[in-house]
Design an enzyme around this catalytic site. Structure first.
Site, PDB file in Angstrom:
ATOM      1  N   SER A  27       3.603  -2.361  10.271  1.00 35.08           N
ATOM      2  CA  SER A  27       5.045  -2.429  10.518  1.00 35.08           C
ATOM      3  C   SER A  27       5.673  -3.768  10.113  1.00 35.08           C
ATOM      4  O   SER A  27       6.614  -4.241  10.760  1.00 35.08           O
ATOM      5  CB  SER A  27       5.368  -2.100  11.983  1.00 35.08           C
ATOM      6  OG  SER A  27       5.003  -0.760  12.279  1.00 35.08           O
ATOM      7  N   LYS A  35      -0.039   4.213  -0.190  1.00 35.74           N
ATOM      8  CA  LYS A  35      -0.708   5.368   0.432  1.00 35.74           C
ATOM      9  C   LYS A  35      -0.546   6.606  -0.457  1.00 35.74           C
ATOM     10  O   LYS A  35      -0.524   6.470  -1.678  1.00 35.74           O
ATOM     11  CB  LYS A  35      -0.190   5.580   1.863  1.00 35.74           C
ATOM     12  CG  LYS A  35      -0.250   4.291   2.681  1.00 35.74           C
ATOM     13  CD  LYS A  35      -0.006   4.468   4.139  1.00 35.74           C
ATOM     14  CE  LYS A  35      -0.118   3.118   4.846  1.00 35.74           C
ATOM     15  NZ  LYS A  35       0.039   3.210   6.298  1.00 35.74           N
ATOM     16  N   ASN A  59       0.865  -1.181   0.000  1.00 36.38           N
ATOM     17  CA  ASN A  59       0.000   0.000   0.000  1.00 36.38           C
ATOM     18  C   ASN A  59       0.904   1.235   0.000  1.00 36.38           C
ATOM     19  O   ASN A  59       1.532   1.532   1.000  1.00 36.38           O
ATOM     20  CB  ASN A  59      -0.879  -0.050   1.261  1.00 36.38           C
ATOM     21  CG  ASN A  59      -1.707   1.207   1.453  1.00 36.38           C
ATOM     22  OD1 ASN A  59      -1.793   2.058   0.559  1.00 36.38           O
ATOM     23  ND2 ASN A  59      -2.324   1.328   2.618  1.00 36.38           N
ATOM     24  N   GLU A  69      -5.165  -5.148  10.701  1.00 37.05           N
ATOM     25  CA  GLU A  69      -4.153  -4.116  10.903  1.00 37.05           C
ATOM     26  C   GLU A  69      -4.426  -3.345  12.197  1.00 37.05           C
ATOM     27  O   GLU A  69      -5.264  -2.438  12.222  1.00 37.05           O
ATOM     28  CB  GLU A  69      -4.166  -3.124   9.733  1.00 37.05           C
ATOM     29  CG  GLU A  69      -3.871  -3.756   8.395  1.00 37.05           C
ATOM     30  CD  GLU A  69      -3.310  -2.715   7.423  1.00 37.05           C
ATOM     31  OE1 GLU A  69      -2.175  -2.891   6.970  1.00 37.05           O
ATOM     32  OE2 GLU A  69      -4.012  -1.724   7.146  1.00 37.05           O
ATOM     33  N   GLY A 110       2.757   2.053  10.759  1.00 32.24           N
ATOM     34  CA  GLY A 110       3.736   3.128  10.625  1.00 32.24           C
ATOM     35  C   GLY A 110       4.485   3.463  11.897  1.00 32.24           C
ATOM     36  O   GLY A 110       5.167   4.485  11.978  1.00 32.24           O
ATOM     37  N   GLU A 134      -6.755   4.506   8.052  1.00 30.11           N
ATOM     38  CA  GLU A 134      -6.532   5.925   7.749  1.00 30.11           C
ATOM     39  C   GLU A 134      -7.756   6.531   7.067  1.00 30.11           C
ATOM     40  O   GLU A 134      -8.086   7.695   7.292  1.00 30.11           O
ATOM     41  CB  GLU A 134      -5.266   6.068   6.890  1.00 30.11           C
ATOM     42  CG  GLU A 134      -4.016   5.811   7.730  1.00 30.11           C
ATOM     43  CD  GLU A 134      -2.808   5.306   6.959  1.00 30.11           C
ATOM     44  OE1 GLU A 134      -2.801   5.376   5.719  1.00 30.11           O
ATOM     45  OE2 GLU A 134      -1.872   4.819   7.621  1.00 30.11           O
ATOM     46  N   HIS A 157      -9.388   0.975   5.091  1.00 23.68           N
ATOM     47  CA  HIS A 157      -8.124   1.156   5.803  1.00 23.68           C
ATOM     48  C   HIS A 157      -8.349   2.116   6.974  1.00 23.68           C
ATOM     49  O   HIS A 157      -9.138   3.055   6.868  1.00 23.68           O
ATOM     50  CB  HIS A 157      -7.060   1.716   4.842  1.00 23.68           C
ATOM     51  CG  HIS A 157      -5.690   1.721   5.440  1.00 23.68           C
ATOM     52  ND1 HIS A 157      -5.285   2.665   6.352  1.00 23.68           N
ATOM     53  CD2 HIS A 157      -4.637   0.880   5.284  1.00 23.68           C
ATOM     54  CE1 HIS A 157      -4.039   2.402   6.716  1.00 23.68           C
ATOM     55  NE2 HIS A 157      -3.627   1.318   6.090  1.00 23.68           N
TER      56      HIS A 157
HETATM   57  P1  PGA Z   1       3.058   0.118   7.580  1.00 23.63           P
HETATM   58  O1  PGA Z   1       1.554   0.340   7.048  1.00 23.63           O
HETATM   59  O2  PGA Z   1       3.554  -1.158   6.976  1.00 23.63           O
HETATM   60  O3  PGA Z   1       3.803   1.326   7.119  1.00 23.63           O
HETATM   61  O4  PGA Z   1       2.963   0.023   9.076  1.00 23.63           O
HETATM   62  C1  PGA Z   1       0.688  -0.746   6.881  1.00 23.63           C
HETATM   63  C2  PGA Z   1      -0.622  -0.285   6.310  1.00 23.63           C
HETATM   64  O5  PGA Z   1      -1.127   0.774   6.705  1.00 23.63           O
HETATM   65  O6  PGA Z   1      -1.200  -0.965   5.434  1.00 23.63           O
END
Ligand code: PGA
Length: 247
Positions: free
Chosen positions: A207, A10, A8, A162, A168, A94, A92
Site C-alpha cells: 500500500s 502482477k 509490480n 511486505e 492491496g 501471492e 512474493h
Molecule cells: P500494493 O502491492 O502496493 O498494491 O499493496 C504491493 C506488492 O504486492 O508488491
C-alpha cells in the site's frame, strides 16, 4: 547505494497499457534513484523495447529454479534475461500463497536467478495473525534465513519487506513498525552474508502510494519500495519515484 523504486504489475496490463511506460519515461522522474517495472512475462520484451534508451529497468515476477527442461508453462531465469529482464521478484506472498512456494524453493529460484545474471528481489512478510501474535520478527527472520542464497551480494540481492496484510489493502504498519523490521533485517542479513548486507537495498512494500511514500522513505534502512497498485499508473509511480529521489 542507489535506492530502488520497483513496480509490480502482477497479473495486470496489456500491450495497450505500455502507454503508461511512455508517460513514465516522459515524466523523467528521479535521476537519483533506480526505477524498475515488473510486468507480466508477456510484456517483458515489448516493455524492454519501449524503455530502450531510458533509465527504466524491466524485470520479471517469478522464475523456475531449473535452467531448462520439462516444466510446462514455466520460465527459466535465462529466458527472462533473453527477453530483456534485469531483475526478478521472488517469493512474493501471492506466489507463496497461490502456489505453495516455500522459502527453500524461493532460495533455489534466487540461486538460479543469480546464476543467470539477474538481480533477485526476495520478498518476505508476516500475516496479520502472525503480527497479532507477536511473531513478526521470528517469521521474517526465518523467511530471510531460508530464502537468501549464500552467494548473495549487495549487487545481486534486494530484499522486500511486505507485510501480507498491507498488500492491496490500503493499510500500512506504523512508521515505527517499518523501521523496527528494516533494522532487524539489516542486522540479520549481516549474520547471513556479512559486510555485503550494508549495501543490500531493503524495500518496503504494501500500500505504498504518493501520499505516504515520503514519510516511509525518510526511515533509516528503507532503501526504496516495491509498489503494486500504484505502479500501474504512470502519474502515481512517477510521484513515488520522485519522493524516493528526494529522500
Ligand atoms: P500494493 O502491492 O502496493 O498494491 O499493496 C504491493 C506488492 O504486492 O508488491
Amino acid at each position: 547505494m542507489k535506492k530502488l523504486a520497483a513496480g509490480n504489475w502482477k497479473m495486470n496490463g496489456s500491450l495497450a497499457a505500455l502507454t503508461q511506460v511512455d508517460a513514465l519515461i516522459a515524466a523523467e522522474p528521479a535521476p537519483e534513484c533506480e526505477m524498475l517495472l515488473c510486468p507480466p512475462a508477456t510484456l517483458i520484451a515489448p516493455m524492454t523495447a519501449r524503455a530502450k534508451g531510458s533509465r527504466l529497468w524491466v524485470g520479471a515476477q517469478d522464475c523456475h529454479a531449473k535452467a531448462a527442461g520439462a516444466h510446462t508453462g514455466d520460465l527459466s531465469a535465462a529466458m527472462l534475461v533473453d527477453a530483456g529482464a534485469s531483475h526478478v521478484i521472488l517469493g512474493h506472498s501471492e506466489r507463496r500463497a497461490d502456489h505453495g512456494e516455500s522459502s527453500e524453493l524461493v532460495r533455489q529460484k534466487a540461486e538460479a536467478a543469480l546464476a543467470a545474471g539477474l538481480i533477485a528481489i526476495v520478498c518476505i512478510g508476516e500475516t496479520e495473525a502472525e503480527r497479532d501474535a507477536g511473531e513478526t520478527l521470528a517469521v521474517i527472520g526465518g523467511q530471510l534465513d531460508a530464502s537468501v542464497p549464500a552467494a548473495a551480494t549487495a549487487a545481486n540481492l534486494v530484499v522486500a519487506y511486505e507485510p501480507v496484510w498491507a498488500i492491496g489493502t490500503g493499510r500500512t504498519p506504523t512508521l515505527a513498525q517499518i523501521a523496527e523490521v528494516h533494522r532487524f533485517l539489516r542486522d540479520r542479513l549481516g549474520q547471513n552474508i556479512g559486510a555485503e548486507a550494508a549495501g543490500v537495498r531493503l524495500l518496503y512494500g504494501g500500500s505504498v502510494k504518493p501520499s505516504n511514500a515520503a514519510e516511509i522513505f525518510a526511515l533509516p534502512d528503507v532503501d526504496g519500495a516495491l509498489v503494486g497498485g500504484a505502479s500501474l499508473k504512470a502519474d502515481d509511480f512517477a510521484a513515488i519515484v520522485a519522493a524516493l529521489s528526494a529522500a
